[in-house]
Design a protein around this motif. Structure first.
Motif, short mmCIF file in Angstrom:
data_model
loop_
_atom_site.label_atom_id
_atom_site.label_comp_id
_atom_site.label_asym_id
_atom_site.label_seq_id
_atom_site.Cartn_x
_atom_site.Cartn_y
_atom_site.Cartn_z
N SER A 41 30.55 -0.88 -56.74
CA SER A 41 32.00 -0.96 -56.67
C SER A 41 32.45 -1.86 -55.54
O SER A 41 31.81 -1.89 -54.48
N PRO A 42 33.57 -2.58 -55.71
CA PRO A 42 34.13 -3.35 -54.60
C PRO A 42 34.50 -2.49 -53.39
O PRO A 42 34.54 -2.98 -52.26
N CYS A 44 32.70 -0.51 -51.94
CA CYS A 44 31.53 -0.43 -51.06
C CYS A 44 31.56 -1.48 -49.95
O CYS A 44 30.74 -1.45 -49.04
N PHE A 45 32.51 -2.44 -50.03
CA PHE A 45 32.62 -3.49 -49.03
C PHE A 45 33.84 -3.28 -48.11
O PHE A 45 34.09 -4.11 -47.26
N GLU A 46 34.56 -2.19 -48.30
CA GLU A 46 35.83 -2.01 -47.61
C GLU A 46 35.76 -0.91 -46.54
O GLU A 46 35.28 0.19 -46.81
N ALA A 47 36.26 -1.26 -45.36
CA ALA A 47 36.37 -0.29 -44.25
C ALA A 47 37.69 -0.56 -43.55
O ALA A 47 37.73 -1.18 -42.49
N PRO A 48 38.81 -0.13 -44.14
CA PRO A 48 40.13 -0.43 -43.57
C PRO A 48 40.26 0.07 -42.13
O PRO A 48 39.83 1.17 -41.79
N CYS A 143 26.40 -3.14 -47.14
CA CYS A 143 26.89 -3.97 -48.25
C CYS A 143 27.40 -5.32 -47.74
O CYS A 143 27.14 -6.36 -48.35
N ARG A 144 28.10 -5.31 -46.63
CA ARG A 144 28.61 -6.58 -46.09
C ARG A 144 27.48 -7.46 -45.58
O ARG A 144 27.49 -8.68 -45.77
#
Length: 197
Positions: A41-42, A44-48, A143-144
């Motif tokens: 999933s996209p 998995c790249f997000e850490a706001p 992931c990043r």
């Protein structure tokens, strides 16, 4: 706890590992790999709210001296000599989560060195400050970093998790890692033995 969370097979396996380690050092490592298309999933790249990037050695040196982030000055020196890189997340300028990435054979401990396919980057020594755990920073960081290494021409990441570390095994499955074999490590009578499937 293992029985209630992961079932009878997991509880029995953990018990077997603990009993064996009373007489000798014994580990089973689950070998795993992930490629960019495996990430589910996209999200998995997000850490706001966090700044994620590769961290320079000079930024890490004061943390090693302070002993606040689970790595020593000696580790930092050896990692620098191998060319290892650290990807971390910052909150208001403070490093709160990180993972290390290697392209060359890398020590597991003082007895064993991990060798791996050079088409992959080896992820190891992930750590998140206790107050930031549960925010998926370790998984998002992997992931990043995976995305960055693929852009540099690598196929993906390899890593391992102890066979009785059930929370980590569940976590890595959620981010797309696939287990491809096992590594057995034994130390007994002053000798070290390793076997990889």
């Amino acid at each position: 706890d293992n029985y209630s969370r992961y079932g009878s097979r997991a509880a029995l396996h953990d018990l077997e590992c603990r009993i064996l380690n009373r007489v000798t050092h014994f580990e089973i490592l689950r070998a795993m790999r992930v490629e960019l298309e495996d990430v589910p999933s996209p999200d998995c790249f997000e850490a706001p709210g966090f700044e994620g990037r590769f961290v320079d050695e000079h930024e890490l040196a004061p943390l090693a001296q302070a002993g606040s982030h689970d790595f020593t000055e000696e580790f930092l020196r050896e990692a620098g000599e191998r060319g290892d890189r650290c990807y971390g997340f910052f909150d208001a300028g403070v490093l709160v989560s990180y993972g290390w990435y290697a392209r060359r054979p890398t020590p597991i401990d003082e007895h064993f060195v991990l060798h791996f396919d050079p088409a992959y980057t080896y992820m190891f020594k992930g750590y998140t400050l206790p107050e930031y755990r549960g925010k998926r920073l370790h998984a998002v960081g992997m992931c990043r970093a995976l995305q960055a290494f693929v852009e540099e021409g690598q196929r993906g990441l390899v890593s391992y998790v102890a066979s009785n570390n059930f929370p980590s095994l569940r976590s890595i499955a959620r981010m797309g890692y696939k287990i491809f074999g096992d590594v057995y490590l034994v130390r007994a009578g002053g000798h070290s033995f390793a076997y990889a499937t």
